[in-house]
Scaffold this motif. Sequence first.
Motif, PDB file in Angstrom:
ATOM      1  N   SER A  58     -12.736  29.632  58.495  1.00 44.32           N
ATOM      2  CA  SER A  58     -13.253  29.870  59.846  1.00 44.32           C
ATOM      3  C   SER A  58     -12.353  29.325  60.947  1.00 44.32           C
ATOM      4  O   SER A  58     -12.631  29.505  62.120  1.00 44.32           O
ATOM      5  CB  SER A  58     -14.646  29.238  59.968  1.00 44.32           C
ATOM      6  N   SER A  59     -11.261  28.661  60.554  1.00 43.54           N
ATOM      7  CA  SER A  59     -10.447  27.993  61.563  1.00 43.54           C
ATOM      8  C   SER A  59      -9.218  28.823  61.930  1.00 43.54           C
ATOM      9  O   SER A  59      -8.322  29.025  61.116  1.00 43.54           O
ATOM     10  CB  SER A  59     -10.038  26.625  61.011  1.00 43.54           C
ATOM     11  N   LEU A  60      -9.181  29.314  63.167  1.00 46.28           N
ATOM     12  CA  LEU A  60      -8.043  30.108  63.634  1.00 46.28           C
ATOM     13  C   LEU A  60      -6.954  29.190  64.173  1.00 46.28           C
ATOM     14  O   LEU A  60      -7.234  28.063  64.586  1.00 46.28           O
ATOM     15  CB  LEU A  60      -8.468  31.031  64.781  1.00 46.28           C
ATOM     16  N   ARG A  78     -16.671  25.389  63.586  1.00 47.25           N
ATOM     17  CA  ARG A  78     -17.773  25.218  62.633  1.00 47.25           C
ATOM     18  C   ARG A  78     -19.016  24.696  63.314  1.00 47.25           C
ATOM     19  O   ARG A  78     -18.977  24.270  64.465  1.00 47.25           O
ATOM     20  CB  ARG A  78     -17.358  24.272  61.507  1.00 47.25           C
ATOM     21  N   ILE A 113     -15.875  31.957  67.387  1.00 46.64           N
ATOM     22  CA  ILE A 113     -15.310  33.267  67.057  1.00 46.64           C
ATOM     23  C   ILE A 113     -15.752  33.604  65.636  1.00 46.64           C
ATOM     24  O   ILE A 113     -15.440  32.847  64.710  1.00 46.64           O
ATOM     25  CB  ILE A 113     -13.770  33.234  67.149  1.00 46.64           C
ATOM     26  N   THR A 136     -15.250  25.251  72.448  1.00 40.57           N
ATOM     27  CA  THR A 136     -15.046  26.162  71.326  1.00 40.57           C
ATOM     28  C   THR A 136     -15.043  25.375  70.028  1.00 40.57           C
ATOM     29  O   THR A 136     -14.572  24.246  69.979  1.00 40.57           O
ATOM     30  CB  THR A 136     -13.719  26.915  71.468  1.00 40.57           C
ATOM     31  N   SER A 137     -15.570  26.001  68.994  1.00 41.14           N
ATOM     32  CA  SER A 137     -15.696  25.272  67.748  1.00 41.14           C
ATOM     33  C   SER A 137     -15.585  26.208  66.555  1.00 41.14           C
ATOM     34  O   SER A 137     -16.141  27.302  66.550  1.00 41.14           O
ATOM     35  CB  SER A 137     -17.041  24.552  67.742  1.00 41.14           C
ATOM     36  N   GLY A 141     -10.503  19.667  65.667  1.00 39.36           N
ATOM     37  CA  GLY A 141     -11.303  20.337  66.698  1.00 39.36           C
ATOM     38  C   GLY A 141     -11.707  19.382  67.819  1.00 39.36           C
ATOM     39  O   GLY A 141     -11.015  18.407  68.101  1.00 39.36           O
ATOM     40  N   ARG A 160     -22.173  22.295  64.196  1.00 40.58           N
ATOM     41  CA  ARG A 160     -22.287  20.843  64.351  1.00 40.58           C
ATOM     42  C   ARG A 160     -23.688  20.383  64.016  1.00 40.58           C
ATOM     43  O   ARG A 160     -24.590  21.188  63.805  1.00 40.58           O
ATOM     44  CB  ARG A 160     -21.941  20.455  65.785  1.00 40.58           C
ATOM     45  N   PHE A 206     -10.555  23.683  74.206  1.00 39.15           N
ATOM     46  CA  PHE A 206     -10.112  23.928  72.828  1.00 39.15           C
ATOM     47  C   PHE A 206      -9.687  22.604  72.204  1.00 39.15           C
ATOM     48  O   PHE A 206      -9.089  21.754  72.874  1.00 39.15           O
ATOM     49  CB  PHE A 206      -8.955  24.928  72.830  1.00 39.15           C
ATOM     50  N   GLY A 207      -9.948  22.463  70.910  1.00 40.10           N
ATOM     51  CA  GLY A 207      -9.775  21.157  70.277  1.00 40.10           C
ATOM     52  C   GLY A 207      -8.463  20.958  69.548  1.00 40.10           C
ATOM     53  O   GLY A 207      -7.555  21.797  69.593  1.00 40.10           O
ATOM     54  N   ARG A 208      -8.405  19.835  68.873  1.00 43.51           N
ATOM     55  CA  ARG A 208      -7.215  19.456  68.105  1.00 43.51           C
ATOM     56  C   ARG A 208      -7.034  20.378  66.897  1.00 43.51           C
ATOM     57  O   ARG A 208      -8.027  20.810  66.312  1.00 43.51           O
ATOM     58  CB  ARG A 208      -7.387  18.023  67.591  1.00 43.51           C
ATOM     59  N   GLU A 209      -5.789  20.583  66.522  1.00 46.93           N
ATOM     60  CA  GLU A 209      -5.514  21.478  65.399  1.00 46.93           C
ATOM     61  C   GLU A 209      -6.196  21.003  64.112  1.00 46.93           C
ATOM     62  O   GLU A 209      -6.693  21.811  63.332  1.00 46.93           O
ATOM     63  CB  GLU A 209      -4.002  21.566  65.133  1.00 46.93           C
ATOM     64  N   ASP A 210      -6.232  19.690  63.896  1.00 50.51           N
ATOM     65  CA  ASP A 210      -6.772  19.210  62.616  1.00 50.51           C
ATOM     66  C   ASP A 210      -8.271  18.938  62.656  1.00 50.51           C
ATOM     67  O   ASP A 210      -8.955  19.092  61.642  1.00 50.51           O
ATOM     68  CB  ASP A 210      -6.010  17.953  62.154  1.00 50.51           C
TER      69      ASP A 210
HETATM   70  N1  SAH Z   1     -10.415  21.937  61.506  1.00 50.26           N
HETATM   71  C1  SAH Z   1     -10.840  22.082  62.837  1.00 50.26           C
HETATM   72  C2  SAH Z   1     -10.344  23.394  63.399  1.00 50.26           C
HETATM   73  C3  SAH Z   1      -9.556  23.201  64.591  1.00 50.26           C
HETATM   74  S1  SAH Z   1      -8.737  24.665  65.048  1.00 50.26           S
HETATM   75  C4  SAH Z   1     -12.351  22.051  62.914  1.00 50.26           C
HETATM   76  O1  SAH Z   1     -12.961  22.155  61.873  1.00 50.26           O
HETATM   77  O2  SAH Z   1     -12.949  21.937  63.981  1.00 50.26           O
HETATM   78  C5  SAH Z   1      -8.238  24.203  66.666  1.00 50.26           C
HETATM   79  C6  SAH Z   1      -9.078  24.759  67.767  1.00 50.26           C
HETATM   80  O3  SAH Z   1      -8.973  26.184  67.805  1.00 50.26           O
HETATM   81  C7  SAH Z   1     -10.551  24.468  67.680  1.00 50.26           C
HETATM   82  O4  SAH Z   1     -10.878  23.188  68.145  1.00 50.26           O
HETATM   83  C8  SAH Z   1     -11.100  25.554  68.589  1.00 50.26           C
HETATM   84  O5  SAH Z   1     -10.871  25.184  69.918  1.00 50.26           O
HETATM   85  C9  SAH Z   1     -10.200  26.731  68.247  1.00 50.26           C
HETATM   86  N2  SAH Z   1     -10.768  27.557  67.166  1.00 50.26           N
HETATM   87  C10 SAH Z   1     -10.250  27.758  65.935  1.00 50.26           C
HETATM   88  N3  SAH Z   1     -11.053  28.571  65.219  1.00 50.26           N
HETATM   89  C11 SAH Z   1     -12.093  28.906  66.002  1.00 50.26           C
HETATM   90  C12 SAH Z   1     -13.252  29.716  65.858  1.00 50.26           C
HETATM   91  N4  SAH Z   1     -13.519  30.364  64.729  1.00 50.26           N
HETATM   92  N5  SAH Z   1     -14.082  29.813  66.909  1.00 50.26           N
HETATM   93  C13 SAH Z   1     -13.863  29.163  68.060  1.00 50.26           C
HETATM   94  N6  SAH Z   1     -12.785  28.389  68.257  1.00 50.26           N
HETATM   95  C14 SAH Z   1     -11.910  28.255  67.258  1.00 50.26           C
END
Ligand code: SAH
Length: 251
Positions: free
Chosen positions: A142-144, A83, A135, A80-81, A120, A85, A114-118
């Motif tokens: 775009s970051s949930l 943004r 998503i 999941t991402s 991904g 790449r 799923f990635g790191r909060e800061d």
């Molecule tokens: N700043 C990071 C955001 C990480 S949010 C970045 O730019 O990658 C933490 C995790 O929540 C992400 O790695 C992903 O697994 C999930 N996530 C957050 N927003 C998302 C989205 N719009 N679509 C898919 N996964 C999301």
Amino acid sequence: MNLDNIRIVLVNTTHPGNIGGVARAMKNMGLSRLYLVAPEKFPDEQAVWRAAAAGDLLERAVITASVEEAIGDCQFVVGTSARERRIPWPLLDPRQCAARIGESSGREQVAIMFGREDRGLTNEELQLCNLHLHIPTADAYSSLNLAMAVQIVCYELRMLLVADKLPVSEDEQWDTPFCTVANLERFYVHLEQTLTAIEFLDPAAPRQLMARLRRLYGRVRLDEMELNILRGILTETQKWVELGRRGEKAE
Ligand code: SAH
């Protein structure tokens, strides 16, 4: 479709509260297998608190040191991402993705990472995946939150289970099991060695060759027999390279 064959993999999560939130989101939707790759703080009270009545998922969570350990036995991996790449990968929204995962989970081990909060997931981690999930969001943000992202993905799986109508695809009738991440990774090592030996790949300037090949094979989804054929071709190629070298010496 079998939710028990689907694992949620959280990579290097910083905040234990998020891990608890994820456990709750999963249990609400009927998923139970949580994998934690090197969490920063776990076990932790905040995780238990945010999990509410999903503490059992935390207790049964599998903690691993590496991503490979967490997904090595999986045949289908989704990353999941938040943004886009550098190398575009097949990219689906949660609903489209649920259909693919749902189908695969009937007989395969599936991981959703799923990635790191800061930051991904890293590019290397994303390149372990068959496809990527994004998503849809507003452009401006775009970051949930991690647990909310997990909630949406698990909700779509739930909806599919409730609707009980899975699209039937070719994959479902395939006669040979699809290969696991661990076997595929061994193949990539072999492929890279061989491409280097025949001087197609220059380790000094690899560009994006391996990433592009990963994307190609990930898109095709090799089965175990196809993988063995490719490994056989590589082994023979390496033998010929060796013979060539010896020939050079003899001359
Ligand atoms: N700043 C990071 C955001 C990480 S949010 C970045 O730019 O990658 C933490 C995790 O929540 C992400 O790695 C992903 O697994 C999930 N996530 C957050 N927003 C998302 C989205 N719009 N679509 C898919 N996964 C999301």
